[in-house]
Scaffold this motif. Structure first.
Motif, PDB file in Angstrom:
ATOM      1  N   GLU A  41       0.823  -1.207   0.000  1.00  0.00           N
ATOM      2  CA  GLU A  41       0.000   0.000   0.000  1.00  0.00           C
ATOM      3  C   GLU A  41       0.865   1.269   0.000  1.00  0.00           C
ATOM      4  OE1 GLU A  41      -3.082  -0.079  -0.503  1.00  0.00           O
ATOM      5  OE2 GLU A  41      -3.683  -2.117   0.022  1.00  0.00           O
TER       6      GLU A  41
ATOM      7  N   SER B 284       2.275   2.552  -3.321  1.00  0.00           N
ATOM      8  CA  SER B 284       1.392   3.236  -4.258  1.00  0.00           C
ATOM      9  C   SER B 284       1.669   4.741  -4.227  1.00  0.00           C
ATOM     10  CB  SER B 284      -0.066   2.961  -3.890  1.00  0.00           C
ATOM     11  OG  SER B 284      -0.942   3.780  -4.625  1.00  0.00           O
TER      12      SER B 284
ATOM     13  N   HIS C 213      -0.887   6.951  -4.242  1.00  0.00           N
ATOM     14  CA  HIS C 213      -2.165   7.580  -3.905  1.00  0.00           C
ATOM     15  C   HIS C 213      -2.364   7.606  -2.393  1.00  0.00           C
ATOM     16  CE1 HIS C 213      -6.415   8.549  -3.792  1.00  0.00           C
ATOM     17  NE2 HIS C 213      -6.358   8.823  -5.085  1.00  0.00           N
TER      18      HIS C 213
ATOM     19  N   HIS D  27      -4.165   4.677  -0.538  1.00  0.00           N
ATOM     20  CA  HIS D  27      -3.352   3.492  -0.267  1.00  0.00           C
ATOM     21  C   HIS D  27      -2.392   3.743   0.890  1.00  0.00           C
ATOM     22  CE1 HIS D  27      -4.708   1.156  -3.733  1.00  0.00           C
ATOM     23  NE2 HIS D  27      -4.686   2.288  -4.417  1.00  0.00           N
TER      24      HIS D  27
END
Length: 220
Positions: A17, A20, A22, A25
């Protein structure tokens, strides 16, 4: 397995996560790291309390701390670890701030997302070090355990690289999980930049009010 597998499952997913680009995440990764850290702290505090009560260990913990070891909040258990000398007061403060932030972003959604990636990376690295420093009393297995394919793959990779046939121990697992942590922004630099930006925004607003705001708004 009962100590190793939950750590691997949560931290390997957290690494994915955090890798990522973003904030959503990053939020999920941060929550997973906090879950892993809380479990480590809870188990160590509880196990020490049990040993003190049943094995006649040196009574380092008060009766209140013994109760907190079983039913207390995260910060209470971090305080127990400070008493036992396994973490510092600064580490306690850092972990408590991270946990409080985790509660905010879990219940209220994204907040301070510009700092989230940097904080998540720092918390991830601290959690790996904590895991290495606080091994369990013993390694056990359960017939109800059903490790995820991801965890099993990571365990097999560690066993191969460490040339061991049994379940790897914390000293073997910790550096491998740490190596999964993706590059994240430097935390002190990120916080300093955000603080400067916040101060400049406040100064800009005050300058506007002083110099450019409509005069009638400031006249009684």
């Amino acid at each position: 397995m009962q100590h190793i597998v939950p750590f691997i499952e949560q931290m390997s997913r957290a690494a994915d996560e955090l890798a990522s680009d973003h904030p959503i995440h990053h939020r999920l990764g941060f929550i997973l790291v906090d879950n892993a850290a809380e479990l480590i702290v809870h188990k160590y505090a509880r196990n020490h309390a049990e040993r003190q009560r049943t094995w006649m260990f040196e009574p380092k913990l008060s009766e209140r701390q013994l109760w907190n070891a079983r039913k207390g909040k995260y910060d209470d258990k971090l305080g127990i670890l400070v008493t036992l000398g396994v973490i510092t007061s600064d580490e306690r403060r850092f972990a408590s701030i991270c946990h409080e932030y985790r509660n905010q972003i879990y219940h209220a959604g994204l907040r301070h997302e510009d700092a989230l990636h940097a904080i998540g990376g720092a918390y991830f690295r601290w959690c790996c070090d904590l895991f290495r420093r606080l091994p369990p009393m013993f390694y056990g297995t359960s017939s109800n355990e059903r490790p995820t394919p991801k965890a099993l793959a990571v365990i097999e990779q560690i066993k191969k690289e460490e040339a061991v046939s049994l379940v790897p121990n914390v000293e073997q697992v910790a550096p491998h999980i740490l190596a999964m942590c993706p590059p994240t922004p430097d935390l002190p630099t990120t916080l300093a930049d955000l603080a400067i930006e916040a101060v400049e925004n406040i100064k800009g607003n005050l300058d506007f009010i002083q110099n450019d705001a409509p005069r009638k708004l400031s006249v009684a």
